[in-house]
Design a protein around this motif. Structure first.
Motif, mmCIF file in Angstrom:
data_model
loop_
_atom_site.group_PDB
_atom_site.id
_atom_site.type_symbol
_atom_site.label_atom_id
_atom_site.label_comp_id
_atom_site.label_asym_id
_atom_site.label_seq_id
_atom_site.Cartn_x
_atom_site.Cartn_y
_atom_site.Cartn_z
ATOM 1 N N GLN A 52 -3.856 -45.171 43.071
ATOM 2 C CA GLN A 52 -4.892 -44.424 42.353
ATOM 3 C C GLN A 52 -4.452 -43.115 42.060
ATOM 4 O OE1 GLN A 52 -7.175 -44.148 40.063
ATOM 5 N NE2 GLN A 52 -8.552 -45.508 41.306
ATOM 6 N N GLN A 53 -4.636 -42.615 40.834
ATOM 7 C CA GLN A 53 -4.331 -41.310 40.199
ATOM 8 C C GLN A 53 -5.589 -40.731 39.949
ATOM 9 O OE1 GLN A 53 -0.995 -40.607 37.970
ATOM 10 N NE2 GLN A 53 -1.549 -38.343 37.582
ATOM 11 N N ILE A 54 -6.085 -39.447 40.417
ATOM 12 C CA ILE A 54 -7.197 -38.923 40.008
ATOM 13 C C ILE A 54 -6.933 -37.484 39.545
ATOM 14 C CG2 ILE A 54 -9.335 -37.596 41.220
ATOM 15 C CD1 ILE A 54 -9.569 -40.171 42.789
ATOM 16 N N VAL A 65 -13.752 -35.692 35.677
ATOM 17 C CA VAL A 65 -12.814 -36.551 36.626
ATOM 18 C C VAL A 65 -12.264 -37.607 35.565
ATOM 19 C CG1 VAL A 65 -12.539 -37.508 38.700
ATOM 20 C CG2 VAL A 65 -14.097 -35.575 38.398
ATOM 21 N N PHE A 66 -11.011 -37.933 35.771
ATOM 22 C CA PHE A 66 -10.230 -39.151 35.220
ATOM 23 C C PHE A 66 -9.611 -39.863 36.295
ATOM 24 C CE2 PHE A 66 -10.101 -35.737 32.351
ATOM 25 C CZ PHE A 66 -10.210 -36.518 30.795
ATOM 26 N N ALA A 67 -9.770 -41.080 36.366
ATOM 27 C CA ALA A 67 -9.020 -41.850 37.398
ATOM 28 C C ALA A 67 -8.455 -43.321 36.819
ATOM 29 C CB ALA A 67 -10.228 -42.323 38.547
ATOM 30 N N LEU A 71 -8.249 -44.567 32.784
ATOM 31 C CA LEU A 71 -9.246 -45.473 32.497
ATOM 32 C C LEU A 71 -10.733 -45.274 32.998
ATOM 33 C CD1 LEU A 71 -7.175 -48.759 33.414
ATOM 34 C CD2 LEU A 71 -7.677 -48.061 31.214
ATOM 35 N N THR A 72 -10.643 -44.532 33.718
ATOM 36 C CA THR A 72 -12.226 -43.823 33.927
ATOM 37 C C THR A 72 -12.104 -42.791 33.962
ATOM 38 O OG1 THR A 72 -11.963 -45.608 35.760
ATOM 39 C CG2 THR A 72 -13.845 -43.779 35.971
#
Length: 111
Positions: A52-54, A65-67, A71-72
């Protein structure tokens, strides 16, 4: 810092949750549900290749916040206390393999 970019990459291992407390805002990742929570607003954030990359951006009026390699995306209005400039990372329920953690203090675009 006041204006920040925080980038973290990790493999969840057997941990239940990894969380970031940034100037009083809690960004938590539930490893079992593969779900991101930003001050209790939840959204899916699947692992990409077992990791996971946040990326977290915080300024004077917003938190973004991107994750999941982008994609999120979870934006949130946020006005932190001027005195609270803390950043904290915690892991609950096991171990996480943190492969990257970078924190950058950003400059204002208005200066």
């Amino acid at each position: 810092g006041e204006l920040l970019e925080i980038s973290a990459a990790f493999e969840p291992g057997d941990a239940e949750e990894i969380s970031f407390n940034v100037r009083g805002a809690v960004i938590a990742y539930d490893t079992k549900k593969q779900e991101l929570s930003v001050d209790n607003h939840k959204g899916p954030a699947p692992l990409c290749g077992g990791r996971q990359q946040i990326v977290i951006y915080v300024d004077r009026t917003a938190l973004e916040v991107f994750a999941g390699d982008g994609l999120t995306y979870m934006p949130k209005p946020f006005t932190p206390s001027a005195e609270n400039r803390s950043v904290e990372v915690t892991v609950r329920g096991g171990a996480v393999r943190l492969t990257a953690l970078d924190v950058y203090e950003l400059n204002s675009m208005w200066e």
